[in-house]
Enzyme design. Structure first.
Site, PDB file in Angstrom:
ATOM      1  N   HIS A  45      16.335  25.487 -34.785  1.00  0.00           N
ATOM      2  CA  HIS A  45      15.008  24.713 -34.198  1.00  0.00           C
ATOM      3  C   HIS A  45      14.264  23.880 -35.241  1.00  0.00           C
ATOM      4  O   HIS A  45      13.053  24.028 -35.280  1.00  0.00           O
ATOM      5  CB  HIS A  45      13.936  25.645 -33.644  1.00  0.00           C
ATOM      6  CG  HIS A  45      14.588  26.132 -32.185  1.00  0.00           C
ATOM      7  ND1 HIS A  45      14.496  25.464 -31.121  1.00  0.00           N
ATOM      8  CD2 HIS A  45      14.976  27.610 -31.741  1.00  0.00           C
ATOM      9  CE1 HIS A  45      15.053  26.312 -29.990  1.00  0.00           C
ATOM     10  NE2 HIS A  45      15.428  27.682 -30.374  1.00  0.00           N
ATOM     11  N   ASP A  54       9.207  22.915 -34.503  1.00  0.00           N
ATOM     12  CA  ASP A  54      10.592  23.096 -33.598  1.00  0.00           C
ATOM     13  C   ASP A  54      11.115  21.669 -33.617  1.00  0.00           C
ATOM     14  O   ASP A  54      10.633  20.863 -34.307  1.00  0.00           O
ATOM     15  CB  ASP A  54      10.164  23.613 -32.156  1.00  0.00           C
ATOM     16  CG  ASP A  54      11.076  24.264 -31.418  1.00  0.00           C
ATOM     17  OD1 ASP A  54      12.316  24.081 -31.553  1.00  0.00           O
ATOM     18  OD2 ASP A  54      10.879  25.441 -31.058  1.00  0.00           O
ATOM     19  N   GLU A 112      18.044  31.486 -30.973  1.00  0.00           N
ATOM     20  CA  GLU A 112      18.910  30.445 -30.451  1.00  0.00           C
ATOM     21  C   GLU A 112      19.373  29.419 -31.543  1.00  0.00           C
ATOM     22  O   GLU A 112      19.354  28.033 -31.388  1.00  0.00           O
ATOM     23  CB  GLU A 112      17.995  29.689 -29.392  1.00  0.00           C
ATOM     24  CG  GLU A 112      17.506  30.382 -28.354  1.00  0.00           C
ATOM     25  CD  GLU A 112      16.632  29.453 -27.317  1.00  0.00           C
ATOM     26  OE1 GLU A 112      16.495  29.892 -26.324  1.00  0.00           O
ATOM     27  OE2 GLU A 112      15.855  28.532 -27.875  1.00  0.00           O
TER      28      GLU A 112
END
Length: 765
Positions: free
Chosen positions: A286, A198, A346
């Site tokens: 990410h 991440d 995201e």
């Protein structure tokens, strides 16, 4: 002689009953609840010479595990034989559904029947739970190693029964992973999801790109570390594990990673427990830990952040795809599982909107927008994974640009209920893992065991055909605020246990009261395993306390729990077991701070704090209103701030029965003002709650009571308390909507009582 023979028989019978006692139903606490369980007379006793026989190699892992537990806890060195034993434990293979098992226990023999190694292993976990909790001991201990005589038939509801751990935000080492896998095996969980990369850290060795771990696995302390450090000042459960720090070039860095050999070690350990390990390598978002060290991956040649999320990899460069595929080529060689999780959540698509290369890629492949660009990326990666015999998995955002036929989705955004329906209608499999029930990084107080247990993962309107695409469920442990394995245990337990029952047990067999009775027996087992689990929080301090002369403060446990006690302080210090023990309501007559937490032996939970404030009564108005209800002023126009919103006695209004947004037309160019008088029917401390999406103000008389500014994920609530004299009190509420108007509500009550809305029963003008 006959009398003597009869006496011998009676003595023998008595000795037999003492050595092989009969158990009571309430002493049995198998979790997950099996399909059927029938308790019989007597019990089976494990001894140092008990035989263990496997009749098929598929029972080897289960037999090894059982023998290993008895060697560790009882000191028994039991041999595993390949011939059927007349007495002892026998593993017998027959045709059954995958992972199912049957268990028959008599005083002479335990027979475990299954068709595959997982079925045998699940049967052993039931035996593990039927044995005394000392079976979990890591050293030799004394106990009666008895298993109640019974007949069990059992099979799982779902094939995917998962737990997730996030290693990027905060790291956990190999031994901690192994310990967690043992917890999973006890409750028949079979899938371990490792979130390995991440923005905050890269946690797996990739030999082709050594900078990913040489630099990408380490960081100077970030905002997540800082917040944990701040919380740890008063709550040591937030202390960051010091073993994950290093000194490098005079700087203190946090991090860590798994070598490829360590990954193999974890996979082997999991496989011995019939647990599948699924890797997650986040892409294309990410991905900052990679972009930081290989800047050619970004659209601009720089790594960075948007308003919330990091800048993703550029999808207009062929080098990006080559980089991703080279990483995955090493990953698939390590992990024998069917799936590779690529995240996909995201993603900040704004950078692609501004990137000429990404826009060129969109035009080249006739894509509608940036969401389809991500789907295009997913399909390319999926094709690569399929060439390696693997299947792509991603979070539910992968639905947005169109799902490929073979992708499997994890549904986490419970506020996007269309995602599982789209996947099911498209014929895609899914795993249910919503924030509403299965995000265990959320505090236990907000997501307790009864809510976890009650959650039904299959949508009510799913057809039988759609239901087939629900592989199962999974709970997630994102580690932003989980800086140590101790904290991870605290967040996972006991909520892992009700989730495990939902994953295994048929919906119609579930009953929370029955489950709650069974789980009480499992705390001693968790104690034996060294699990630092959550105990019920202190209730009564969730809001600040206001008084005029004195106040009686009553504390309670959130729910009953044997051995749990409340300790508190009134001087602002952190309560220990040497602090005041709560036995009755506390009379408080001075300002300060009350702090409390629950203790059970060496286990304690998060600190609860409330300020104690003295106020003088606000006098009631001399004015006696004559009309029931509330004045509502609807003001059209664009207002920059609350200071621009004004009404006068001559301003037009309508009579409203309550304070609610109601119909407001279209757009956001408006403001609403509510005015009236609230009746306080006695002198007292009154609590006020405002729920709003936009900027909102609540005045009592000329005093500003609640000032609520806009925040993310509106609407949200804010509370305040005011000492009011009996009588009518003028109020004003101002509301300026957010970009998505949702709500404006005001409620009140005497301190400690149930809140009620402002309405015509208590309001007038």
């Amino acid at each position: 002689m006959k009398k003597f023979t009869l006496l011998l028989f009676m003595v023998a019978s008595l000795l037999a009953s003492c050595s092989n006692p009969t158990f009571k139903q309430e002493e049995i606490s198998i979790i997950p609840k099996p399909v059927s369980f029938e308790l019989k007379e007597s019990s089976f006793r494990f001894e140092s010479n008990t035989s263990v026989a496997i009749l098929d190699i598929s029972a080897q892992k289960a037999a090894n595990y059982l023998v290993g537990k008895l060697k560790m806890a009882a000191g028994y060195n039991l041999d595993i034989e390949t011939d059927a034993a007349v007495n002892g434990v026998v593993f017998k293979k027959v045709d059954m559904e995958p992972e199912a098992y049957q268990l028959e226990v008599t005083p002479e023999q335990i027979v475990i029947t299954a068709s595959d190694e997982s079925g045998f292993f699940n049967g052993v976990q039931t035996i593990r739970q039927l044995l005394p909790s000392q079976i979990e001991s890591m050293e030799k201990t004394k106990a009666d190693w008895l298993v109640p005589c019974c007949v069990v038939e059992d099979a799982p509801r779902f094939s995917w029964r998962g737990m997730h751990m996030d290693f990027s935000r905060h790291f956990f080492d190999v031994e901690e992973v192994k310990e967690f896998l043992d917890y999973m095996s006890l409750y028949k969980l079979n899938t371990y999801h490792m979130h390995l990369t991440d923005d905050q850290g890269w946690r797996i060795e990739i030999k082709k790109y050594p900078l990913l771990t040489e630099k990408g696995a380490w960081r100077i302390e970030n905002n997540q570390d800082t917040i944990c450090n701040e919380r740890a000042v008063e709550n040591e459960l937030y202390t960051i594990d010091p073993k994950n720090y290093r000194e490098k070039d005079g700087k203190k860095e946090y991090g860590g990673f798994f070598t490829q050999e360590q990954i193999k070690e974890i996979i082997t350990y999991a496989d011995e427990r019939c647990i599948t390990v699924v890797p997650e390598i986040d892409m294309p978002g990410h991905f900052k830990a990679a972009i930081d060290n290989y800047l050619f991956l970004s659209c601009t040649g720089e790594a960075g952040w948007g308003r919330v999320f990091s800048t993703p990899a550029c999808l207009g460069k062929e080098t990006t795809y080559e980089f991703m595929e080279n990483i995955l080529a090493e990953v698939v060689e390590l992990f024998p599982c069917k799936y590779v999780h690529i995240g996909g959540d995201e993603v900040r698509i704004e950078s692609w909107e501004e990137c000429p290369k990404c826009q060129k890629e969109i035009k080249k492949h006739h894509l509608a927008d940036e969401h389809e660009l991500q789907s295009h990326f997913n399909r390319r990666i999926e094709k690569f994974l399929q060439s390696k015999g693997k299947q792509l998995m991603g979070w539910d955002e992968i639905v947005e640009g169109g799902l490929s036929e073979g992708a499997t989705m994890m549904w986490w955004r419970n506020w996007v209920p269309k995602a599982p329906r789209i996947a099911a209608e498209n014929g895609n499999d899914m795993v249910i893992t919503p924030t509403a029930a299965y995000y265990y990084d959320y505090l236990n107080d907000h997501n307790p065991i009864d809510r976890t247990y009650a959650y039904e993962p299959v949508p009510d309107d799913f057809t039988p055909e759609q239901t087939k695409h629900v592989l199962g469920i999974q709970a997630n442990l994102w580690s932003e605020w989980i800086p140590s394995f101790k904290r991870l245990q605290y967040q996972a337990f006991p909520r892992l246990i009700p989730m495990a029952e939902t994953a295994w047990t048929a919906k119609e067999l579930k009953d929370f009261d029955d489950f709650n009775a069974r789980i009480q027996h499992h705390y001693s087992r968790l104690d034996e395993m060294g699990v630092y689990y959550y105990i019920p929080a202190v209730k009564g301090l969730d809001k600040d306390i206001v008084f005029v002369d004195s106040v009686l403060v009553e504390l309670n446990l959130a729910y009953p729990h044997n051995g749990a006690e409340i300790y508190y302080t009134l001087d602002g210090t952190v309560p220990t077991r040497n602090a005041l023990r709560y036995t009755e309501p506390i009379v408080v007559s001075s300002e300060g701070e009350i702090k409390a937490r629950t203790y059970k032996g060496e286990i304690f939970n998060d600190l609860i704090t409330a300020k104690i404030e003295r106020q003088s009564y606000q006098e009631a108005s001399d004015y006696i209103p004559g009309n029931k209800g509330i004045k509502k002023y609807f003001l059209k126009g664009k207002y920059k701030s609350m200071d621009d919103i004004h009404v006068s006695d001559s301003s037009p209004y309508i009579q409203a029965d309550t304070i609610q947004l109601g119909q407001y037309g279209e757009g956001t160019d408006f403001a609403i003002v509510y005015k009236g008088f609230l009746n306080a029917d006695k002198d007292g401390i009154y609590e006020f709650e405002m729920k709003s999406d936009g900027e909102s103000l609540l005045y009592l008389g000329n005093e500003l009571v609640i000032d609520k500014a806009t925040e993310e994920r509106n609407p949200y609530k804010k509370y305040e308390k005011v000492a009011l004299k009996k009588g009518w009190h003028a109020f004003t509420v101002k509301y300026l909507p957010s970009t998505k108007p949702k709500a404006i509500e005001v409620r009140y009550a005497l301190q400690g009582e149930k809140l009620q809305g402002f309405n015509t029963a208590v309001c007038a003008y």
